[in-house]
Write a protein that holds these residues in place. Structure first.
Motif: not given
Ligand SMILES: NC(=O)c1ccc[n+]([C@@H]2O[C@H](COP(=O)([O-])OP(=O)(O)OC[C@H]3O[C@@H](n4cnc5c(N)ncnc54)[C@H](O)[C@@H]3O)[C@@H](O)[C@H]2O)c1
Length: 273
Positions: A65-67, A117-120, A124-126
């Motif tokens: 899964a891509d988080a 991208k880094g934030i995502d 944000l993935s959490l």
């Protein structure tokens, strides 16, 4: 050695890329303590094939899964419950990536697409994982979610560039969601702020080797290893810490509370004795 601290508990472990990964050590320790789990990572990380070795060793299945994708995270939580035969008791968020760091871009000149991208990927993935889990009611009462972070969220470490801001956001999400999930389902959410550790993500940071040595000399107990971090995560997944939530927990051999060590003073010739 096993005390079966996690016997009967089911979980999801993200981020095991190779045997240096902190998540890899967590998976081994959870297995040792009697817990069962699904391993997951971004589909691109699967190509290296290392994770399959870990799956065999710990008798677990892999669900890619891509988080950053709520759709893939929904599949992850649905499939994990099917595979494990019930709701989830623990989740490890062990995901971090900064394109700005990879490309050695200084903090004052950050590329904002890379920053987003880094934030995502890393923060944000959490939020997405927790939101998906809540919607599906996939986590048991008193379940425990742990995300890994670094002290650059509180103090400036110039080489950590945009990840410092991203980790601050990750820690804030853990606190905010910890409130809502706590009220709704008594689910606990904490971040563990780990010492510099020699992994793919860690070693990608410019100047990491020098800083690793510096932290080792400053911390009275020295740097905490990935194994130590895994042991700490086990306690947080267990019922022994059931009233701990919304915390950022330093796991760094005392580094965060130390101003200077005698060893470093001597190296810098600051000591009169
Ligand atoms: N190594 C250190 O010094 C250190 C210190 C403190 C905190 N941390 C944190 O620990 C966590 C784990 O890192 P690590 O040091 O074990 O390195 P690692 O490189 O082994 O793990 C990072 C993982 O993130 C995964 N990932 C990246 N993009 C993804 C995506 N879109 N979807 C799903 N997974 C994705 C990678 O595939 C990899 O498995 C990270 O959050 C990192 O910031 C590391």
């Amino acid at each position: 050695m096993s005390n079966n601290l996690l016997k009967g508990k089911r979980g999801i472990i993200t981020g095991a890329l190779d045997e240096n990964s902190i998540a890899w050590k967590v998976a081994e320790k959870v297995h040792e303590q009697g817990g069962t789990f699904v391993l997951t990572n971004a589909p691109i990380a699967m190509r290296m094939g290392e994770i399959k070795k870990l799956a065999e060793k710990t008798n677990s299945e892999i669900v890619p899964a891509d988080a950053t994708s709520t759709e893939e995270l929904t599949t992850l939580f649905n499939k994990s419950q099917e595979i494990l035969g019930g709701k989830i008791d623990f989740v490890l968020h062990s995901i971090g990536m900064s394109v700005n760091i990879r490309k050695n871009i200084p903090y004052t000149e950050l590329n904002y697409d890379f920053f987003q991208k880094g934030i995502d990927v890393s923060a944000l993935s959490l939020h997405k994982m927790l939101s998906v889990a809540m919607k599906l009611d996939a986590i048991n009462e008193w379940g425990s979610v742990v995300a890994l972070t670094y002290m650059a969220a509180q103090r400036t470490f110039p080489f950590y560039t945009d990840m410092a801001d991203i980790k601050a956001m990750l820690e804030s999400i853990a606190r905010s969601f910890g409130y809502h999930y706590g009220v709704a389902k008594k689910v606990r959410i904490n971040t563990v702020s780990q010492s510099p550790t020699k992994t793919t993500a860690g070693s990608g940071v410019k100047g990491f080797g020098d800083f690793y040595d510096y932290a080792e000399e400053l911390a009275p107990l020295g740097n905490a290893s990935a194994e130590d971090c895994a042991n700490y995560c086990i306690t947080l997944f267990s019922d022994l810490t059931r009233m701990v939530t919304m915390q950022n927990l330093f796991h760094d051999g005392g580094y965060s509370s130390t101003g200077i060590s005698t060893e470093l003073m001597q190296k810098l010739s600051l000591s009169n004795s």
